[in-house]
Structure formats: C-alpha cells, structure tokens
Write an enzyme that holds these catalytic residues in place. Structure first.
Site, PDB file in Angstrom:
ATOM      1  N   HIS A  42       0.854  -1.186   0.000  1.00 31.16           N
ATOM      2  CA  HIS A  42       0.000   0.000   0.000  1.00 31.16           C
ATOM      3  C   HIS A  42       0.891   1.237   0.000  1.00 31.16           C
ATOM      4  O   HIS A  42       2.103   1.129   0.221  1.00 31.16           O
ATOM      5  CB  HIS A  42      -0.865   0.027   1.272  1.00 31.16           C
ATOM      6  CG  HIS A  42      -0.022   0.239   2.480  1.00 31.16           C
ATOM      7  ND1 HIS A  42       0.637  -0.792   3.108  1.00 31.16           N
ATOM      8  CD2 HIS A  42       0.339   1.364   3.147  1.00 31.16           C
ATOM      9  CE1 HIS A  42       1.358  -0.308   4.106  1.00 31.16           C
ATOM     10  NE2 HIS A  42       1.200   1.006   4.156  1.00 31.16           N
ATOM     11  N   HIS A 124       5.673   6.282  -0.934  1.00 32.71           N
ATOM     12  CA  HIS A 124       6.360   5.026  -1.250  1.00 32.71           C
ATOM     13  C   HIS A 124       5.527   3.825  -0.842  1.00 32.71           C
ATOM     14  O   HIS A 124       4.655   3.926   0.026  1.00 32.71           O
ATOM     15  CB  HIS A 124       7.715   4.972  -0.537  1.00 32.71           C
ATOM     16  CG  HIS A 124       7.586   4.894   0.952  1.00 32.71           C
ATOM     17  ND1 HIS A 124       7.323   5.991   1.748  1.00 32.71           N
ATOM     18  CD2 HIS A 124       7.643   3.824   1.795  1.00 32.71           C
ATOM     19  CE1 HIS A 124       7.248   5.608   3.011  1.00 32.71           C
ATOM     20  NE2 HIS A 124       7.425   4.303   3.061  1.00 32.71           N
TER      21      HIS A 124
HETATM   22  P1  2AM Z   1       6.591   2.306   6.104  1.00 30.95           P
HETATM   23  O1  2AM Z   1       6.011   1.302   5.157  1.00 30.95           O
HETATM   24  O2  2AM Z   1       7.526   3.265   5.452  1.00 30.95           O
HETATM   25  O3  2AM Z   1       7.181   1.660   7.333  1.00 30.95           O
HETATM   26  C1  2AM Z   1       1.563   1.157   8.519  1.00 30.95           C
HETATM   27  O4  2AM Z   1       2.520   0.886   9.471  1.00 30.95           O
HETATM   28  C2  2AM Z   1       2.038   2.204   7.570  1.00 30.95           C
HETATM   29  O5  2AM Z   1       2.316   3.399   8.299  1.00 30.95           O
HETATM   30  C3  2AM Z   1       3.300   1.873   6.805  1.00 30.95           C
HETATM   31  O6  2AM Z   1       3.136   2.318   5.475  1.00 30.95           O
HETATM   32  C4  2AM Z   1       4.386   2.663   7.478  1.00 30.95           C
HETATM   33  O7  2AM Z   1       5.356   3.180   6.608  1.00 30.95           O
HETATM   34  C5  2AM Z   1       3.628   3.831   8.029  1.00 30.95           C
HETATM   35  N1  2AM Z   1       4.252   4.287   9.265  1.00 30.95           N
HETATM   36  C6  2AM Z   1       4.500   3.563  10.356  1.00 30.95           C
HETATM   37  N2  2AM Z   1       5.062   4.327  11.329  1.00 30.95           N
HETATM   38  C7  2AM Z   1       5.183   5.576  10.808  1.00 30.95           C
HETATM   39  C8  2AM Z   1       5.665   6.805  11.301  1.00 30.95           C
HETATM   40  N3  2AM Z   1       6.142   6.935  12.539  1.00 30.95           N
HETATM   41  N4  2AM Z   1       5.632   7.869  10.466  1.00 30.95           N
HETATM   42  C9  2AM Z   1       5.154   7.764   9.223  1.00 30.95           C
HETATM   43  N5  2AM Z   1       4.660   6.622   8.710  1.00 30.95           N
HETATM   44  C10 2AM Z   1       4.669   5.542   9.487  1.00 30.95           C
END
Ligand code: 2AM
Length: 179
Positions: A42, A124
């Site tokens: 996603h 991303h």
């Molecule tokens: P990531 O894939 O770059 O880890 C569910 O966890 C979603 O939220 C994921 O897409 C994750 O990004 C994002 N996510 C988790 N922790 C986050 C944070 N502290 N700040 C921004 N995005 C976050």
C-alpha cells in the site's frame, strides 16, 4: 481508553499486488530483506499512530468531506533507506493530486493531535523490511501505472507474528469529469 493504530493510505489493485510480488522475487535476492505480504502492499498518505475512537471518528468525518481529484500514479522508481531498513517502490515524479491529498490528511491529523513526521513526505510502497545494508536495487526501466480513484483508512494490528491491515472506510476521489 480504547485505541487503534491507524493510517490513511492508497490501496493497490489485487492484480498489481501479485505482479509486484513476482517482480520483487525476480529482482531481489532471497536474503535482500523481509518481503511485505502482497495484501499489505500500500502507499501511506498519513500515519496517525495510536488514536482514540473519538479522534478516529472525527478524522473520518473530515475525510468524508474531502473533494479532491483522482490521479495517476506512475510507479517507476525504487530506493533503499538503510536506517529503517526499507526498500521501496515510488514515483520519479509524484503527482500533484497525491501530494495535495497527503498534505491535507496530514494537516488534519496534526490538528487532532496525531504527530506528523518532520521529514518531507516521500510517497512510497514498502517492498522489503529489514533490508540488507548492501541490497542491490533493480535498474530503472520498470513502470506500473495506477489510476487512483479512492483513498482509505486502515487499522494495523500485529498478531501471531504477522502484521495485518484492515480497511475501516474508503472514500472516492473526484473523477476527471467532476474534478
Ligand atoms: P513504512 O512502510 O515506510 O514503514 C503502517 O505501518 C504504515 O504506516 C506503513 O506504510 C508505514 O510506513 C507507516 N508508518 C509507520 N510508522 C510511521 C511513522 N512513525 N511515520 C510515518 N509513517 C509511518
């Protein structure tokens, strides 16, 4: 107080999730990192963190009022962030509509107490976690096009050693004719 770990995101069509998993298997070594499950691929728009039911409801009401045009995502870029150990798929040029939607959702989240990262938003799709420090990225030349017509709110949970995302609500973006 009951809380849930929530985030707004763009879903990918099932067929594209399967294509990406196949491409990832073809392009990356088996020890390059931990692959994200197909159904979990996603693009996050705004991460909310642990939020109360009340805050979640308020943010859903605001989301339902959003009138923004749909857009086309050109997935033609990949990168590696060594510190979080993430290999990602993204866009060489992020569409304006995507940035506008993410900025709006992030601003609404911040106003409701959901701290937003101070890092610039970099749209991303995480492909691998715990990526090896020396991971080799595929050369550019790949390209998937996604017509984005909806955005959604997801709850994230970690049970029995697996991360699961559950869609709580979904809202349409305006079609080109209605934009
Ligand atoms: P990531 O894939 O770059 O880890 C569910 O966890 C979603 O939220 C994921 O897409 C994750 O990004 C994002 N996510 C988790 N922790 C986050 C944070 N502290 N700040 C921004 N995005 C976050």
């Amino acid at each position: 107080m009951a809380t849930q770990r929530l985030f707004f995101a763009l879903e990918l069509p099932d067929a594209l999730q399967q294509q990406l998993v196949q491409w990832r298997a073809d392009c990356f070594a088996a020890d390059a990192g931990k692959p994200v499950a197909a159904a979990n691929l996603h693009l996050t728009l705004a991460f909310l963190g642990e939020v109360s039911t009340e805050t979640a409801e308020q943010l859903q009401q605001l989301a339902a009022r959003i009138r923004q045009p749909g857009f086309t995502l050109d997935l033609d870029d990949a990168g590696h962030w060594p510190r979080p150990g993430v290999v990602w798929l993204g866009c060489q040029r992020a569409p304006r509509g995507l940035l506008q939607l993410a900025n709006l959702l992030r601003a609404q989240a911040a106003r409701h107490g959901c701290a937003q990262s101070t890092q610039p938003f970099h749209p991303h799709i995480t492909l691998l976690r715990h990526a090896a420090q020396a991971v080799a990225l595929p050369p550019r030349g790949f390209h998937w096009r996604v017509e984005v017509s909806h955005f959604a709110l997801f709850a994230s949970s970690f049970t029995q050693g697996r991360t699961r995302y559950r869609r709580l609500a979904r809202w349409p973006l305006l079609s080109a004719a209605g934009a």
